[in-house]
Write an enzyme that holds these catalytic residues in place. Structure first.
Site, short mmCIF file in Angstrom:
data_model
loop_
_atom_site.label_atom_id
_atom_site.label_comp_id
_atom_site.label_asym_id
_atom_site.label_seq_id
_atom_site.Cartn_x
_atom_site.Cartn_y
_atom_site.Cartn_z
N ASP A 295 -27.71 38.57 -40.66
CA ASP A 295 -28.56 39.83 -39.96
C ASP A 295 -27.42 40.03 -38.97
O ASP A 295 -27.93 40.07 -37.70
CB ASP A 295 -29.78 39.18 -39.45
CG ASP A 295 -30.64 40.36 -38.93
OD1 ASP A 295 -30.31 41.40 -38.96
OD2 ASP A 295 -31.67 40.04 -38.26
N LYS A 297 -26.22 43.25 -38.38
CA LYS A 297 -26.55 44.63 -37.81
C LYS A 297 -25.12 45.19 -37.14
O LYS A 297 -25.04 45.50 -36.23
CB LYS A 297 -27.36 44.48 -36.59
CG LYS A 297 -28.87 44.01 -36.91
CD LYS A 297 -29.78 44.32 -35.96
CE LYS A 297 -31.21 43.90 -36.31
NZ LYS A 297 -31.25 42.28 -36.17
N ASP A 300 -20.38 49.73 -36.36
CA ASP A 300 -19.26 50.17 -35.80
C ASP A 300 -18.59 51.21 -37.15
O ASP A 300 -19.30 51.68 -37.78
CB ASP A 300 -18.33 49.09 -35.67
CG ASP A 300 -17.09 49.41 -34.51
OD1 ASP A 300 -16.57 50.64 -34.43
OD2 ASP A 300 -17.18 48.80 -33.60
#
Ligand code: BMP
Length: 452
Positions: A295, A297, A300
């Site tokens: 996870d 996430k 960028d």
């Protein structure tokens, strides 16, 4: 009491319906816009409206009345004063302090509550509100609505077994305004065209079985996940938000038989070491037949994410079957996740999240069209070509005092058509995590089967 037509014309003086070009909350352009809030500022109209709404419902079947916030709150209050039906208030969000109640007022479990709504469009917001009232132990059988935009919401709710009473429809209103010379034929045609193209498509709202998804989804990780789900009769992903390698392995070994995937946040492991943390975890995943989901996430630009994915201490691309990524960097930022199935963060479970409906709509478009994406994390239904992963699931808790908001497995399967539930503290903080995992597995599968 004046007749309905005269009453509408009185209301119309408050500019409750405007015609032109309006961008709705969903981003869709509509030829008309309805806002009934000004009616609350005209006591005579509000009182009259309350009486008319009460007139079209079987009053003696209800014990309570509740308005969907905010526009229907004054309407429900006026109806309560007129009928002596006790009013309850549903909060938009549970308070983060004190009682944490979502429903305020005096009520008893089992009572039947008449729900009041100002406008019904797709029915989506009512479908989110009703379960919150039902979860307080109340029954909802009827909804009374001032205006039906005739975009399928009424039919959708009726299909789900609710009776929907509407005072006005948009067609009726257009007819009155046409006869009054306030709306020309051209505008009416534009409205009719809009309504034809913007009604709920019932086919796309249906729950799709894992078998069907297995036939239609092509990404190898999506297929593997669905195969495991069917083999194990589980749709449970355990979130292992633990702090040491030993705890992580111990947890994975215990809950492994009951889960389809183990979700990790490797950046919280205090003694992380690739050889010692990851390699045994890969063995455990093989032993118990579950996938590994990091996870991370990512959030960028593509080039940085490419580095974050493959390098650093975690070397995520080596081992993660599934990864999570925000979509804030846009479509191309997802191009480099070649070894994993991407789960896009579309809507978060935390209170105050910025993933509003416009963001979710744009994020869903990216997720549905990118070949690396297999599904999304969301708190609302997703298109059928995406797998829906829902965190914020608990059998016991409503929140954690830190912004997390929980729903039950039954709620997310039946109302959101979730494919996989993600459960963290409900399992790893339980006295017996293995038993808790089994309980969530059983509840999750039951919820899925009920929703078919
Ligand atoms: P818990 O069931 O203990 O609240 O944990 C939920 C897990 O799911 C956490 O690891 C969190 O990071 C993750 N999560 C979430 O709760 N909401 C989201 O919207 C997205 C998440 O990944």
């Amino acid at each position: 009491m004046t007749n309905k037509r005269e009453f509408f014309l009185e209301c119309y003086k408050h500019q409750i319906v405007k015609f032109g070009r309006f961008t709705l909350k969903s981003g869709i352009e509509s030829p008309f816009y309805v806002d009934l809030r000004p009616l609350a500022s005209d006591p005579k109209i509000l009182k009259d409206l309350a009486a008319r709404m009460l007139d079209i419902v079987p009053l003696d079947e209800f014990d309570l009345i509740c308005g969907v916030p905010y526009a229907a709150l004054p309407m429900a209050t006026a109806m309560s004063l007129e009928s002596y039906l006790p009013l309850i208030i549903k909060r938009k969000e549970a308070k983060a302090y004190g009682t944490k109640q979502l429903i305020e007022g005096l009520y008893q479990r089992g009572q039947n509550c008449l729900l009041v709504e100002d406008v019904i469009t797709s029915g989506k917001s009512l479908l989110e509100t009703i379960p919150e009232i039902e979860e307080a132990g109340l029954k909802v059988s009827d909804i009374v609505v001032v205006l039906d935009r005739e975009q399928g919401g009424k039919e959708l709710l009726e299909q789900k077994g609710y009776r929907v009473h509407t005072l006005f429809t948009i067609t009726e209103i257009c007819q009155i305004l046409k006869e009054e010379g306030k709306l020309d034929e051209q505008e009416i045609l534009r409205i009719q065209d809009f309504l034809k193209g913007n009604t709920v498509n019932f086919e796309t709202l249906k729950r799709v079985s894992y078998e069907t998804k297995l036939e239609t989804l092509t990404h190898s990780k999506a297929q593997r996940l669905l195969e495991i789900a069917l083999e194990k009769k589980s749709n449970l992903i355990a979130s292992a938000d633990l702090l040491t390698t030993a705890e992580l392995h111990n947890f994975a070994d215990k809950v492994g038989p009951h889960i389809v995937a183990l979700k990790t946040h490797m950046d919280v492991i205090t003694d992380f070491d690739y050889e010692n943390t990851i390699l045994p975890l890969i063995d455990l995943a093989a032993k118990h037949n579950f996938l590994l989901m990091e996870d991370r996430k990512f959030a960028d630009i593509g080039s940085t994410q490419e580095l974050q994915y493959a390098y650093g201490v975690h070397k995520i691309s080596n081992w993660a079957d599934l990864i999570t990524a925000q979509l804030i960097g846009g479509y191309p930022s997802l191009d480099y996740f070649h070894n994993s199935g991407v789960i896009a963060i579309i809507g978060m479970s935390s209170s105050g999240t910025l993933t509003d409906s416009h963001y979710r709509e744009e994020a869903t478009k990216i997720a549905a069209s990118h070949p690396n994406v297999i599904g999304g994390v969301a708190q609302a239904q997703l298109p059928q070509e995406l797998l829906l992963f829902t965190p914020g699931v608990s059998l016991q808790s409503k929140g954690d005092g830190k912004g997390q908001q929980y729903n039950t497995p039954s709620h997310v399967f039946n109302h959101l058509h979730t494919d996989f539930i993600i459960v963290g503290r409900g399992i790893y903080k339980a006295d017996n995590p293995e038993k808790a995992a089994l309980e969530y597995k059983i509840e999750g599968w039951k919820g899925y089967e009920e929703s078919l």
